[in-house]
Scaffold this motif. Structure first.
Motif, PDB file in Angstrom:
ATOM      1  N   ASN A 112      30.486   7.685  11.822  1.00  0.00           N
ATOM      2  CA  ASN A 112      31.352   8.709  11.224  1.00  0.00           C
ATOM      3  C   ASN A 112      31.346   8.672   9.704  1.00  0.00           C
ATOM      4  OD1 ASN A 112      32.039   9.614  13.769  1.00  0.00           O
ATOM      5  ND2 ASN A 112      33.829   8.307  13.910  1.00  0.00           N
ATOM      6  N   ASP A 141      27.915  10.203  14.639  1.00  0.00           N
ATOM      7  CA  ASP A 141      28.626  11.151  13.776  1.00  0.00           C
ATOM      8  C   ASP A 141      29.112  12.337  14.590  1.00  0.00           C
ATOM      9  OD1 ASP A 141      29.546  12.410  11.260  1.00  0.00           O
ATOM     10  OD2 ASP A 141      28.166  11.018  10.303  1.00  0.00           O
ATOM     11  N   ARG A 157      29.628  18.583   8.298  1.00  0.00           N
ATOM     12  CA  ARG A 157      28.909  17.813   9.313  1.00  0.00           C
ATOM     13  C   ARG A 157      27.397  17.953   9.166  1.00  0.00           C
ATOM     14  NH1 ARG A 157      32.769  18.528  14.698  1.00  0.00           N
ATOM     15  NH2 ARG A 157      34.732  18.416  13.536  1.00  0.00           N
TER      16      ARG A 157
END
Length: 197
Positions: A112, A141, A157
């Motif tokens: 993450n 992630d 992202r």
């Protein structure tokens, strides 16, 4: 790391929310990483230790976990989470400059944090340096195809495809990739070959 994308220690309670166990089960992460006693693991961006503690338990007293985070407040929170005598070293460092010895890790886990990094090329170069020639890198992630919350805004992202391409471009060999839990993906790659191909 980009300040606007960095998860700040003042929100650390979210990392320890019991609901997180439902959407990112730590036991499943440990199982997918195929951890065993004696391994040396770098937990890059360890935060409050959500994954550090179960990783330390999996590698046991003969293994070692280097828990890295940029924020000393996170490392202090992690210290309180660990069992006495846990095989964990807390290190304040960045993913592109870990301070870990060369070829010292069997596995590096970046959980993450990949989407927070300004220079992922430099981070991959550092992973190549610290991971043993027969070692692995795991990137966990946030998926692009699920809305938030939880997690960062969708525009922050990095897609699974992009991660795979970045790894391959840096010489890593992708072994496995796919969804993990409700909102995440996991990519596991083996270290680039050493010396001439």
């Amino acid at each position: 790391m980009a300040r606007e994308r960095t998860f700040h220690h003042t929100h650390a309670d979210k990392l320890d929310d019991p609901e997180r166990h439902a959407w990112l089960p730590p036991d499943e992460v440990v199982r997918r990483l195929e951890l065993r006693p004696g391994l040396r693991v770098a937990d890059i961006g360890a935060g409050s230790g959500y994954l550090t503690a179960p990783i330390a338990e999996a590698v046991g007293p003969t293994g070692r976990v280097a828990a890295l985070d940029l924020q000393p407040e996170m490392l202090e929170r992690l210290r309180h989470r660990l069992a006495p005598g846990a095989p964990v070293d807390r290190v304040q460092a960045d993913a592109s400059a870990t301070t870990l010895p060369t070829s010292s890790q069997d596995l590096a886990l970046i959980a993450n944090v990949w989407h927070e990094l300004d220079d992922r090329t430099a981070a991959l170069a550092e992973m190549t340096r610290i991971v043993r020639s027969d070692g692995r890198l795991a990137i966990l992630d946030w998926r692009m195809d699920v809305a938030q919350p939880p997690g960062p805004p969708l525009e922050h992202r990095v897609s699974l495809r992009e991660v795979v391409e970045e790894l391959r471009g840096a010489g890593w060999s992708v072994q496995r990739e796919g969804a993990l839990g409700m909102y995440s993906y996991l990519v596991i790659a083996s270290a680039p070959p050493v010396g001439p191909a």
